[in-house]
Design a protein around this motif. Structure first.
Motif, PDB file in Angstrom:
ATOM      1  N   ASP A  27       3.922 -95.323 -34.462  1.00  0.00           N
ATOM      2  CA  ASP A  27       3.524 -93.935 -34.260  1.00  0.00           C
ATOM      3  C   ASP A  27       4.357 -93.024 -35.148  1.00  0.00           C
ATOM      4  N   VAL A  28       3.687 -92.044 -35.756  1.00  0.00           N
ATOM      5  CA  VAL A  28       4.350 -91.127 -36.675  1.00  0.00           C
ATOM      6  C   VAL A  28       4.197 -89.700 -36.154  1.00  0.00           C
ATOM      7  N   HIS A  29       5.332 -88.999 -36.047  1.00  0.00           N
ATOM      8  CA  HIS A  29       5.354 -87.596 -35.646  1.00  0.00           C
ATOM      9  C   HIS A  29       6.052 -86.785 -36.721  1.00  0.00           C
ATOM     10  N   VAL A  30       5.712 -85.519 -36.803  1.00  0.00           N
ATOM     11  CA  VAL A  30       6.304 -84.615 -37.787  1.00  0.00           C
ATOM     12  C   VAL A  30       6.790 -83.363 -37.078  1.00  0.00           C
ATOM     13  N   ARG A  31       7.980 -82.897 -37.451  1.00  0.00           N
ATOM     14  CA  ARG A  31       8.545 -81.658 -36.899  1.00  0.00           C
ATOM     15  C   ARG A  31       8.707 -80.654 -38.025  1.00  0.00           C
ATOM     16  N   PHE A  32       8.234 -79.433 -37.792  1.00  0.00           N
ATOM     17  CA  PHE A  32       8.282 -78.393 -38.822  1.00  0.00           C
ATOM     18  C   PHE A  32       8.335 -77.022 -38.149  1.00  0.00           C
ATOM     19  N   TRP A  33       8.559 -76.002 -38.932  1.00  0.00           N
ATOM     20  CA  TRP A  33       8.677 -74.634 -38.424  1.00  0.00           C
ATOM     21  C   TRP A  33       7.365 -73.904 -38.665  1.00  0.00           C
ATOM     22  N   ASP A  34       6.774 -73.379 -37.581  1.00  0.00           N
ATOM     23  CA  ASP A  34       5.505 -72.652 -37.694  1.00  0.00           C
ATOM     24  C   ASP A  34       5.378 -71.711 -36.513  1.00  0.00           C
ATOM     25  N   SER A  72       6.469 -79.939 -32.965  1.00  0.00           N
ATOM     26  CA  SER A  72       6.540 -81.400 -33.034  1.00  0.00           C
ATOM     27  C   SER A  72       5.141 -81.941 -32.791  1.00  0.00           C
ATOM     28  N   ARG A  73       4.531 -82.518 -33.836  1.00  0.00           N
ATOM     29  CA  ARG A  73       3.124 -82.907 -33.765  1.00  0.00           C
ATOM     30  C   ARG A  73       2.940 -84.378 -34.121  1.00  0.00           C
ATOM     31  N   TYR A  74       1.919 -84.957 -33.521  1.00  0.00           N
ATOM     32  CA  TYR A  74       1.538 -86.348 -33.804  1.00  0.00           C
ATOM     33  C   TYR A  74       0.696 -86.384 -35.069  1.00  0.00           C
ATOM     34  N   LEU A  75       1.077 -87.239 -36.043  1.00  0.00           N
ATOM     35  CA  LEU A  75       0.377 -87.302 -37.327  1.00  0.00           C
ATOM     36  C   LEU A  75      -0.576 -88.487 -37.415  1.00  0.00           C
ATOM     37  N   THR A 118      10.595 -87.247 -28.453  1.00  0.00           N
ATOM     38  CA  THR A 118       9.255 -86.821 -28.878  1.00  0.00           C
ATOM     39  C   THR A 118       8.349 -88.015 -29.129  1.00  0.00           C
ATOM     40  N   VAL A 119       8.872 -89.014 -29.846  1.00  0.00           N
ATOM     41  CA  VAL A 119       8.065 -90.191 -30.158  1.00  0.00           C
ATOM     42  C   VAL A 119       7.785 -91.005 -28.911  1.00  0.00           C
ATOM     43  N   GLU A 120       8.791 -91.181 -28.042  1.00  0.00           N
ATOM     44  CA  GLU A 120       8.590 -91.952 -26.816  1.00  0.00           C
ATOM     45  C   GLU A 120       7.576 -91.276 -25.911  1.00  0.00           C
ATOM     46  N   ARG A 121       7.558 -89.944 -25.917  1.00  0.00           N
ATOM     47  CA  ARG A 121       6.562 -89.234 -25.119  1.00  0.00           C
ATOM     48  C   ARG A 121       5.167 -89.534 -25.641  1.00  0.00           C
ATOM     49  N   GLY A 122       5.073 -89.729 -26.971  1.00  0.00           N
ATOM     50  CA  GLY A 122       3.786 -90.101 -27.552  1.00  0.00           C
ATOM     51  C   GLY A 122       3.305 -91.436 -27.047  1.00  0.00           C
ATOM     52  N   PHE A 123       4.212 -92.385 -26.824  1.00  0.00           N
ATOM     53  CA  PHE A 123       3.818 -93.691 -26.304  1.00  0.00           C
ATOM     54  C   PHE A 123       3.327 -93.590 -24.867  1.00  0.00           C
TER      55      PHE A 123
END
Length: 434
Positions: free
Chosen positions: A207-214, A220-223, A273-278
């Motif tokens: 699983d791939v997540h990306v964190r950025f400023w917006d 923190s979003r799932y890619l 963040t990634v573990e929450r995605g799982f």
């Protein structure tokens, strides 16, 4: 055979007139222009026409036809615009009037916008609540019964298959491209990944997540996800490159992974963040769906979470255009899958033929060796018999003749094997198109 025939008086019936036509040279059948099918009236007469009219397929065809006519009329209808007061307004009006409609506008206009919006909202709700696609089977009939006075309910068709291809080929690609554009526009970003065993597919899932400023906050979003056959460093690198292919890697400032000493940066919040995605992944797995559909559901759920709920996802013109083109993409996908299966079947068939040919060649080699040995032994026994007499000579001649008979039998087997080899070789040449 029944005795009923098509009656011209049926064409005067207001309920039948828009769609009922006679069949040339066959007065025991009628033709429905909505469903584009023939109706046998030989047994039931006009009751067969009424039964067809009240059928679900005819009602659905009628609804699609009415909605299509309405959409085309609204798309082609001219709109009244006020006269320009200045030269600048005149130039702007002329430019707008002469510009052709975009493909997105056409796709949205050719479909039922109100119905499409309802179907998109329903698909978002299905994803947000992790409902199985099978639970949507027959939902259109339920809505028609619940809301008989609703025009949207009459044309709403969002069963198992349609929900699936809207999610996978309409919503998910749009949300992912939208996310990639946002990340590239935002500037610097952090890349986070982790892998675990997917209990449904029994494969390792990255699983791939990306964190950025917006929007004045950290997002923190799932890619996306990659399904691994092996979990070596080279495999991880290959799949990670596939996930971030559309991102501007010049803006990458950190890479985070849970539980590895090979990462450039690793924070507790990133791992969370990634573990929450799982945990979301485990809920999605209950649908027992394909890997690509699982990733699509994850992307949709992530978008819904970022917007604060299914009803808060903006239903823009671009989103509706993507959904409108989902069916054609689904058909292309099915055709590609059919060709892939056919290619695989042909490859397996060719491999089987090659294996059979190899076995036949080995058999031919053995038979040739056996034939040569039998011929040699028979000749030796015959030579020995020439210098003998009496019963010993008779025994040697008998053994020699026995070996010669076996030699002839093996020659027949060898000849048949050679024919099989030639036949199998011709079959392989035919498969190769030579």
């Amino acid at each position: 055979m029944g005795k009923c025939k098509f009656a011209d008086s049926w064409l005067e019936n207001d309920e039948f007139k828009p769609w009922l036509k006679p069949v040339a040279e066959n007065n025991r059948e009628a033709y429905c222009t909505y469903c584009k099918k023939k109706i046998s009236v030989a047994s039931m007469g006009i009751n067969a026409i009424k039964s067809h009219m009240h059928g679900a397929s005819h009602k659905a065809a009628f609804g699609h036809r009415e909605q299509s006519q309405l959409s085309i009329a609204s798309f082609c209808a001219p709109t009244a615009t006020p006269l320009p007061n200045t030269t600048a307004e005149l130039v702007k009006t002329a430019t707008t009037a002469t510009s052709p409609p975009s493909s997105a506008d056409i796709r949205v206009a050719m479909g039922s916008t109100s119905t499409m919006r309802a179907e998109v909202i329903w698909c978002l709700n299905t994803a947000a609540n992790h409902h199985s696609l099978n639970s949507n089977e027959g939902i259109s009939d339920i809505f028609k019964s619940m809301f008989p006075d609703s025009d949207i309910a009459k044309t709403f068709t969002c069963g198992k298959d349609k929900t699936g291809y809207i999610m996978r080929f309409g919503l998910a690609p749009f949300f992912k491209q939208q996310l990639v554009d946002t990340i590239n526009k935002a500037g610097s970003f952090v890349f986070m990944f982790d892998e675990s065993l997917n209990q449904s597919t029994k494969k390792k899932q990255l699983d791939v997540h990306v964190r950025f400023w917006d929007d004045d906050c950290v997002q923190s979003r799932y890619l996306g996800s990659q399904f691994l056959g092996h979990g070596t460093a080279q495999d991880l690198l290959h799949h990670i490159k596939e996930c971030v292919a559309k991102l501007n890697m010049m803006q990458l400032i950190s890479i985070s992974m849970d539980g590895s000493g090979l990462t450039c940066s690793c924070t507790q919040h990133s791992a969370t963040t990634v573990e929450r995605g799982f945990s979301v992944n485990k809920q999605v797995e209950t649908c027992n769906i394909l890997e690509e559909s699982m990733e699509a559901l994850r992307l949709i759920c992530d978008k819904i979470s970022a917007c604060g709920g299914a009803l808060k996802v903006p239903l823009t013109k671009e989103l509706l255009a993507s959904v409108a083109s989902a069916r054609s993409k689904y058909r292309i996908h099915l055709e590609q899958e059919r060709k892939k299966k056919e290619t695989t079947r042909q490859s397996l068939k060719r491999k089987e033929a090659e294996d059979e040919l190899e076995v036949l060649k080995k058999k031919r080699k053995v038979l040739r060796e056996v034939c040569d040995t039998l011929q040699k032994d028979a000749d030796q026994l015959a030579e020995q018999a020439e210098g003998k007499s009496g019963s010993l000579m008779a025994q040697l001649i008998t053994k020699s003749n026995t070996l010669r008979r076996r030699h002839k039998e093996k020659l027949i087997d060898l000849e048949q094997t050679q024919k099989f080899i030639e036949s199998k070789s011709d079959e392989l040449r035919h498969m190769s198109g030579v």
